[in-house]
Motif scaffolding. Structure first.
Motif, PDB file in Angstrom:
ATOM      1  N   GLY A 151       0.742  -0.847  -0.190  1.00 24.98           N
ATOM      2  CA  GLY A 151       0.466  -0.186  -0.045  1.00 24.98           C
ATOM      3  C   GLY A 151       0.795   0.896   0.303  1.00 24.98           C
ATOM      4  N   GLY A 152       2.252   0.948  -0.209  1.00 26.03           N
ATOM      5  CA  GLY A 152       3.263   2.088   0.363  1.00 26.03           C
ATOM      6  C   GLY A 152       3.565   2.802  -1.341  1.00 26.03           C
ATOM      7  N   SER A 153       4.309   3.515  -0.970  1.00 29.63           N
ATOM      8  CA  SER A 153       4.598   4.227  -2.295  1.00 29.63           C
ATOM      9  C   SER A 153       6.578   4.294  -1.811  1.00 29.63           C
ATOM     10  CB  SER A 153       4.326   5.133  -2.787  1.00 29.63           C
ATOM     11  OG  SER A 153       2.676   5.945  -2.472  1.00 29.63           O
ATOM     12  N   LEU A 154       6.961   4.363  -3.504  1.00 30.58           N
ATOM     13  CA  LEU A 154       8.391   4.673  -3.342  1.00 30.58           C
ATOM     14  C   LEU A 154       9.082   4.710  -4.947  1.00 30.58           C
ATOM     15  CD1 LEU A 154      11.066   3.333  -1.725  1.00 30.58           C
ATOM     16  CD2 LEU A 154      10.695   0.953  -2.969  1.00 30.58           C
ATOM     17  N   LYS A 155       9.568   5.827  -4.817  1.00 32.35           N
ATOM     18  CA  LYS A 155      10.442   6.159  -6.349  1.00 32.35           C
ATOM     19  C   LYS A 155      11.388   5.540  -6.238  1.00 32.35           C
ATOM     20  CE  LYS A 155      10.373  10.976  -8.310  1.00 32.35           C
ATOM     21  NZ  LYS A 155      10.320  12.694  -8.159  1.00 32.35           N
ATOM     22  N   VAL A 156      12.332   5.614  -7.161  1.00 32.17           N
ATOM     23  CA  VAL A 156      13.357   4.836  -7.667  1.00 32.17           C
ATOM     24  C   VAL A 156      14.167   5.528  -8.995  1.00 32.17           C
ATOM     25  CG1 VAL A 156      13.223   2.654  -6.831  1.00 32.17           C
ATOM     26  CG2 VAL A 156      13.028   3.209  -9.605  1.00 32.17           C
ATOM     27  N   SER A 157      15.333   6.033  -8.300  1.00 24.66           N
ATOM     28  CA  SER A 157      15.751   7.350  -9.471  1.00 24.66           C
ATOM     29  C   SER A 157      16.403   6.104 -10.380  1.00 24.66           C
ATOM     30  CB  SER A 157      16.663   8.182  -8.639  1.00 24.66           C
ATOM     31  OG  SER A 157      15.393   8.448  -7.711  1.00 24.66           O
ATOM     32  N   CYS A 158      17.480   6.803 -11.390  1.00 23.29           N
ATOM     33  CA  CYS A 158      18.279   6.377 -12.900  1.00 23.29           C
ATOM     34  C   CYS A 158      19.018   7.400 -13.338  1.00 23.29           C
ATOM     35  CB  CYS A 158      17.747   5.187 -13.210  1.00 23.29           C
ATOM     36  SG  CYS A 158      19.324   4.367 -14.449  1.00 23.29           S
ATOM     37  N   VAL A 159      20.442   7.476 -13.047  1.00 22.56           N
ATOM     38  CA  VAL A 159      21.656   8.968 -13.512  1.00 22.56           C
ATOM     39  C   VAL A 159      22.412   7.794 -14.506  1.00 22.56           C
ATOM     40  CG1 VAL A 159      22.871  10.731 -13.096  1.00 22.56           C
ATOM     41  CG2 VAL A 159      21.260   9.984 -10.601  1.00 22.56           C
ATOM     42  N   ALA A 160      22.157   8.036 -14.999  1.00 26.87           N
ATOM     43  CA  ALA A 160      22.872   8.579 -16.370  1.00 26.87           C
ATOM     44  C   ALA A 160      23.757   9.591 -16.970  1.00 26.87           C
ATOM     45  CB  ALA A 160      21.602   8.671 -17.891  1.00 26.87           C
ATOM     46  N   SER A 161      25.323   8.347 -17.061  1.00 27.04           N
ATOM     47  CA  SER A 161      26.022   9.097 -17.492  1.00 27.04           C
ATOM     48  C   SER A 161      26.596   8.819 -19.083  1.00 27.04           C
ATOM     49  CB  SER A 161      27.691   9.546 -16.538  1.00 27.04           C
ATOM     50  OG  SER A 161      28.019   7.493 -16.696  1.00 27.04           O
ATOM     51  N   GLY A 162      27.239   9.856 -20.207  1.00 26.11           N
ATOM     52  CA  GLY A 162      27.910   9.364 -20.764  1.00 26.11           C
ATOM     53  C   GLY A 162      26.683  10.060 -22.468  1.00 26.11           C
ATOM     54  N   ARG A 163      26.864  10.561 -23.672  1.00 24.47           N
ATOM     55  CA  ARG A 163      25.943  10.879 -24.235  1.00 24.47           C
ATOM     56  C   ARG A 163      24.248   9.336 -24.032  1.00 24.47           C
ATOM     57  NH1 ARG A 163      27.897  14.308 -27.591  1.00 24.47           N
ATOM     58  NH2 ARG A 163      26.344  14.002 -29.012  1.00 24.47           N
ATOM     59  N   ILE A 164      23.606  10.803 -23.369  1.00 26.95           N
ATOM     60  CA  ILE A 164      22.192   9.927 -24.083  1.00 26.95           C
ATOM     61  C   ILE A 164      21.039  10.845 -24.689  1.00 26.95           C
ATOM     62  CG2 ILE A 164      22.246   9.221 -21.621  1.00 26.95           C
ATOM     63  CD1 ILE A 164      20.889  11.270 -20.357  1.00 26.95           C
ATOM     64  N   ASN A 165      21.644  11.950 -25.539  1.00 27.06           N
ATOM     65  CA  ASN A 165      20.895  12.542 -26.535  1.00 27.06           C
ATOM     66  C   ASN A 165      20.042  11.774 -27.266  1.00 27.06           C
ATOM     67  OD1 ASN A 165      22.100  15.140 -25.037  1.00 27.06           O
ATOM     68  ND2 ASN A 165      22.863  15.533 -27.155  1.00 27.06           N
ATOM     69  N   THR A 166      18.998  11.667 -27.747  1.00 30.40           N
ATOM     70  CA  THR A 166      17.839  11.452 -27.790  1.00 30.40           C
ATOM     71  C   THR A 166      17.762   9.892 -27.787  1.00 30.40           C
ATOM     72  OG1 THR A 166      19.717  10.216 -30.310  1.00 30.40           O
ATOM     73  CG2 THR A 166      18.708  12.505 -30.098  1.00 30.40           C
ATOM     74  N   TYR A 167      17.959   9.870 -26.377  1.00 32.10           N
ATOM     75  CA  TYR A 167      17.805   7.775 -25.632  1.00 32.10           C
ATOM     76  C   TYR A 167      16.737   8.108 -25.393  1.00 32.10           C
ATOM     77  CZ  TYR A 167      22.923   6.572 -27.219  1.00 32.10           C
ATOM     78  OH  TYR A 167      24.090   5.178 -27.514  1.00 32.10           O
ATOM     79  N   VAL A 168      15.760   6.365 -25.525  1.00 32.25           N
ATOM     80  CA  VAL A 168      15.250   6.734 -24.487  1.00 32.25           C
ATOM     81  C   VAL A 168      15.273   5.955 -23.816  1.00 32.25           C
ATOM     82  CG1 VAL A 168      13.118   5.307 -24.559  1.00 32.25           C
ATOM     83  CG2 VAL A 168      13.361   6.386 -26.543  1.00 32.25           C
ATOM     84  N   LEU A 169      15.355   5.900 -22.263  1.00 31.49           N
ATOM     85  CA  LEU A 169      14.659   5.594 -21.003  1.00 31.49           C
ATOM     86  C   LEU A 169      13.890   4.909 -21.026  1.00 31.49           C
ATOM     87  CD1 LEU A 169      17.115   7.886 -19.128  1.00 31.49           C
ATOM     88  CD2 LEU A 169      18.491   6.335 -20.073  1.00 31.49           C
ATOM     89  N   GLY A 170      14.613   3.240 -19.973  1.00 28.30           N
ATOM     90  CA  GLY A 170      12.894   2.220 -19.841  1.00 28.30           C
ATOM     91  C   GLY A 170      13.409   2.360 -18.549  1.00 28.30           C
ATOM     92  N   TRP A 171      12.838   1.216 -17.822  1.00 23.09           N
ATOM     93  CA  TRP A 171      12.062   0.444 -16.787  1.00 23.09           C
ATOM     94  C   TRP A 171      11.714  -0.798 -16.742  1.00 23.09           C
ATOM     95  CZ3 TRP A 171      14.492   1.945 -12.238  1.00 23.09           C
ATOM     96  CH2 TRP A 171      15.015   2.941 -11.711  1.00 23.09           C
ATOM     97  N   PHE A 172      12.307  -1.496 -16.374  1.00 33.62           N
ATOM     98  CA  PHE A 172      11.821  -2.988 -16.154  1.00 33.62           C
ATOM     99  C   PHE A 172      12.757  -3.598 -15.214  1.00 33.62           C
ATOM    100  CE2 PHE A 172      12.410  -4.328 -20.747  1.00 33.62           C
ATOM    101  CZ  PHE A 172      13.063  -3.333 -20.862  1.00 33.62           C
TER     102      PHE A 172
END
Length: 122
Positions: free
Chosen positions: A15-36
Motif C-alpha cells: 500500500g505504500g509508495s516508493l520512487k526509484v531513480s536512475c542517473v545516466a552518464s555519457g551521451r544520452i541525447n535522443t536516448y529513450v530511458l526505460g524501466w524493467f
C-alpha cells in the motif's frame, strides 16, 4: 557509452509508495530511458519508458495508474514513481537506455544499470 546507476530501492509495506531513480552518464541525447523489473524466479518484464524530451511516456497496462515514469535531463535522471505497492511488485528494478524514439517496445535496449532491489512486505 552510457552508464546507468539506479538508487532508491528498499523495503516498503504493501500500500505504500516508493520512487526509484536512475542517473545516466555519457551521451544520452535522443536516448529513450526505460524501466524493467525482474521478480524472483521470473523473467524480466518491461514497465515502460520515456522519450528524450520527457513529454512522451508509456507504462504497460498492468501497471498503468500505479506507476509513473518521468525524466529530468538537467539532472540526467529518470524516475519511477510506484504507488499502491503490492507484494507482487517485489523485484529487482532496472533502468535501461536505447537510441531512437520508440517508447512502447521493450526491444532494442543497449545499456543497462545494475538494478535496485524493491521488496514489498504484506
Amino acid at each position: 557509452q552510457v552508464q546507468l546507476v539506479e538508487s532508491g530501492g528498499g523495503l516498503v509495506q504493501a500500500g505504500g509508495s516508493l520512487k526509484v531513480s536512475c542517473v545516466a552518464s555519457g551521451r544520452i541525447n535522443t536516448y529513450v530511458l526505460g524501466w524493467f523489473r525482474q521478480p524472483p524466479g521470473k523473467r524480466r518484464e518491461f514497465i515502460g519508458a520515456v522519450n528524450y524530451w520527457g513529454d512522451g511516456t508509456h507504462v504497460v497496462d498492468s501497471m498503468k495508474g500505479r506507476f509513473t515514469i518521468s525524466r529530468d535531463n538537467d539532472k540526467r535522471t529518470v524516475y519511477l514513481q510506484m504507488n499502491s505497492l503490492m507484494p507482487s511488485d517485489t523485484a529487482v528494478y532496472y533502468c535501461a537506455a536505447k537510441s531512437g524514439s520508440t517508447i512502447t517496445s521493450p526491444a532494442g535496449y543497449q545499456y543497462w544499470g545494475q538494478g535496485t532491489q524493491v521488496t514489498v512486505s504484506s
